[in-house]
Write a protein that holds these residues in place. Sequence first.
Motif, PDB file in Angstrom:
ATOM      1  N   GLU A 252      87.055  39.890   1.780  1.00 54.50           N
ATOM      2  CA  GLU A 252      87.143  38.631   2.522  1.00 54.50           C
ATOM      3  C   GLU A 252      85.746  38.147   2.913  1.00 54.50           C
ATOM      4  N   VAL A 253      85.633  36.850   3.160  1.00 52.53           N
ATOM      5  CA  VAL A 253      84.381  36.288   3.664  1.00 52.53           C
ATOM      6  C   VAL A 253      84.047  36.988   4.979  1.00 52.53           C
ATOM      7  N   GLY A 254      82.781  37.345   5.157  1.00 56.13           N
ATOM      8  CA  GLY A 254      82.362  37.981   6.399  1.00 56.13           C
ATOM      9  C   GLY A 254      82.262  39.492   6.321  1.00 56.13           C
ATOM     10  N   ASP A 255      82.325  40.067   5.107  1.00 60.64           N
ATOM     11  CA  ASP A 255      82.190  41.520   4.963  1.00 60.64           C
ATOM     12  C   ASP A 255      80.819  42.018   5.394  1.00 60.64           C
ATOM     13  N   GLY A 256      79.794  41.176   5.308  1.00 61.61           N
ATOM     14  CA  GLY A 256      78.482  41.570   5.805  1.00 61.61           C
ATOM     15  C   GLY A 256      77.396  41.513   4.757  1.00 61.61           C
ATOM     16  N   LYS A 257      76.246  42.074   5.118  1.00 57.38           N
ATOM     17  CA  LYS A 257      75.069  42.096   4.254  1.00 57.38           C
ATOM     18  C   LYS A 257      74.378  43.446   4.391  1.00 57.38           C
ATOM     19  N   ILE A 258      73.645  43.813   3.336  1.00 57.48           N
ATOM     20  CA  ILE A 258      72.810  45.010   3.351  1.00 57.48           C
ATOM     21  C   ILE A 258      71.405  44.585   2.928  1.00 57.48           C
ATOM     22  N   PHE A 259      70.408  45.040   3.688  1.00 59.62           N
ATOM     23  CA  PHE A 259      69.011  44.758   3.384  1.00 59.62           C
ATOM     24  C   PHE A 259      68.277  46.093   3.251  1.00 59.62           C
ATOM     25  N   SER A 260      67.334  46.168   2.330  1.00 59.96           N
ATOM     26  CA  SER A 260      66.500  47.373   2.261  1.00 59.96           C
ATOM     27  C   SER A 260      65.053  46.963   2.026  1.00 59.96           C
ATOM     28  N   TYR A 261      64.156  47.735   2.606  1.00 67.11           N
ATOM     29  CA  TYR A 261      62.743  47.444   2.442  1.00 67.11           C
ATOM     30  C   TYR A 261      61.924  48.693   2.712  1.00 67.11           C
ATOM     31  N   GLU A 262      60.722  48.702   2.164  1.00 68.25           N
ATOM     32  CA  GLU A 262      59.838  49.842   2.325  1.00 68.25           C
ATOM     33  C   GLU A 262      59.249  49.884   3.733  1.00 68.25           C
ATOM     34  N   ILE A 263      59.043  51.091   4.195  1.00 68.68           N
ATOM     35  CA  ILE A 263      58.404  51.321   5.490  1.00 68.68           C
ATOM     36  C   ILE A 263      57.013  51.883   5.228  1.00 68.68           C
ATOM     37  N   ARG A 264      56.049  51.332   5.899  1.00 70.90           N
ATOM     38  CA  ARG A 264      54.671  51.812   5.715  1.00 70.90           C
ATOM     39  C   ARG A 264      54.475  53.202   6.289  1.00 70.90           C
ATOM     40  N   ASN A 265      55.078  53.473   7.436  1.00 76.95           N
ATOM     41  CA  ASN A 265      54.905  54.786   8.044  1.00 76.95           C
ATOM     42  C   ASN A 265      55.973  55.009   9.100  1.00 76.95           C
ATOM     43  N   ALA A 266      56.188  56.258   9.437  1.00 81.72           N
ATOM     44  CA  ALA A 266      57.052  56.655  10.549  1.00 81.72           C
ATOM     45  C   ALA A 266      56.294  57.737  11.316  1.00 81.72           C
ATOM     46  N   ILE A 267      56.382  57.694  12.630  1.00 83.71           N
ATOM     47  CA  ILE A 267      55.685  58.675  13.467  1.00 83.71           C
ATOM     48  C   ILE A 267      56.665  59.238  14.469  1.00 83.71           C
ATOM     49  N   LYS A 268      56.762  60.559  14.502  1.00 87.44           N
ATOM     50  CA  LYS A 268      57.592  61.219  15.515  1.00 87.44           C
ATOM     51  C   LYS A 268      56.753  61.332  16.777  1.00 87.44           C
ATOM     52  N   ILE A 269      57.206  60.739  17.853  1.00 87.60           N
ATOM     53  CA  ILE A 269      56.427  60.669  19.088  1.00 87.60           C
ATOM     54  C   ILE A 269      56.117  62.057  19.634  1.00 87.60           C
ATOM     55  N   ARG A 270      57.130  62.929  19.687  1.00 89.47           N
ATOM     56  CA  ARG A 270      56.947  64.238  20.314  1.00 89.47           C
ATOM     57  C   ARG A 270      55.933  65.106  19.589  1.00 89.47           C
ATOM     58  N   THR A 271      56.024  65.187  18.243  1.00 89.63           N
ATOM     59  CA  THR A 271      55.175  66.114  17.482  1.00 89.63           C
ATOM     60  C   THR A 271      54.006  65.432  16.775  1.00 89.63           C
ATOM     61  N   LYS A 272      54.015  64.114  16.765  1.00 94.95           N
ATOM     62  CA  LYS A 272      52.994  63.321  16.079  1.00 94.95           C
ATOM     63  C   LYS A 272      53.057  63.457  14.556  1.00 94.95           C
ATOM     64  N   GLU A 273      54.138  64.023  14.030  1.00 96.93           N
ATOM     65  CA  GLU A 273      54.302  64.103  12.578  1.00 96.93           C
ATOM     66  C   GLU A 273      54.472  62.696  12.020  1.00 96.93           C
ATOM     67  N   THR A 274      54.047  62.516  10.769  1.00 98.50           N
ATOM     68  CA  THR A 274      54.124  61.195  10.160  1.00 98.50           C
ATOM     69  C   THR A 274      54.870  61.257   8.825  1.00 98.50           C
ATOM     70  N   GLY A 275      55.227  60.074   8.332  1.00 96.19           N
ATOM     71  CA  GLY A 275      55.888  59.959   7.030  1.00 96.19           C
ATOM     72  C   GLY A 275      57.229  60.675   7.000  1.00 96.19           C
ATOM     73  N   TYR A 276      57.502  61.294   5.866  1.00 92.71           N
ATOM     74  CA  TYR A 276      58.776  61.987   5.668  1.00 92.71           C
ATOM     75  C   TYR A 276      58.969  63.095   6.719  1.00 92.71           C
ATOM     76  N   ASP A 277      57.904  63.783   7.081  1.00 91.25           N
ATOM     77  CA  ASP A 277      58.005  64.869   8.077  1.00 91.25           C
ATOM     78  C   ASP A 277      58.542  64.368   9.418  1.00 91.25           C
ATOM     79  N   ALA A 278      58.280  63.113   9.751  1.00 87.88           N
ATOM     80  CA  ALA A 278      58.768  62.553  11.015  1.00 87.88           C
ATOM     81  C   ALA A 278      60.285  62.399  11.016  1.00 87.88           C
TER      82      ALA A 278
END
Length: 118
Positions: free
Chosen positions: A87-113
């Motif tokens: 039916e109309v209104g099922d929704g949308k999906i968006f995907s995009y690349e992320i430049r980086n991710a940082i875990k605040i507690r451990t300061k790990e970055t990228g996939y490790d975060a």
Amino acid sequence: MLIKIEAIVREEKLEDVKQALNDINVNGITLSQVMGCGAQRGYKHYVRGTELDIVMQPKIKFEIVVSSEEWEAKTIKAIQEAAYTGEVGDGKIFSYEIRNAIKIRTKETGYDALQSKN
């Protein structure tokens, strides 16, 4: 490479989509209740004989970060299948690349975060 997937789906599909993501072992899901409209521009609703234009629809927004294009494809497929009504209104999906991710507690970055370590 990290990829963020945002999916906006019908409220009544919340549990179906959560279960589909759980079934393929996707972790780290963020949910938000949102309001929006697409091409359908809402609908007309009658309350005590008075016509109301309901433009903004309640929806659920999923935000998921995955670690590869393979996981992106699996995740999108699971969401599409679980959220589909045809039916109309099922929704949308968006995907995009992320430049980086940082875990605040451990300061790990990228996939490790994204990994859960004690």
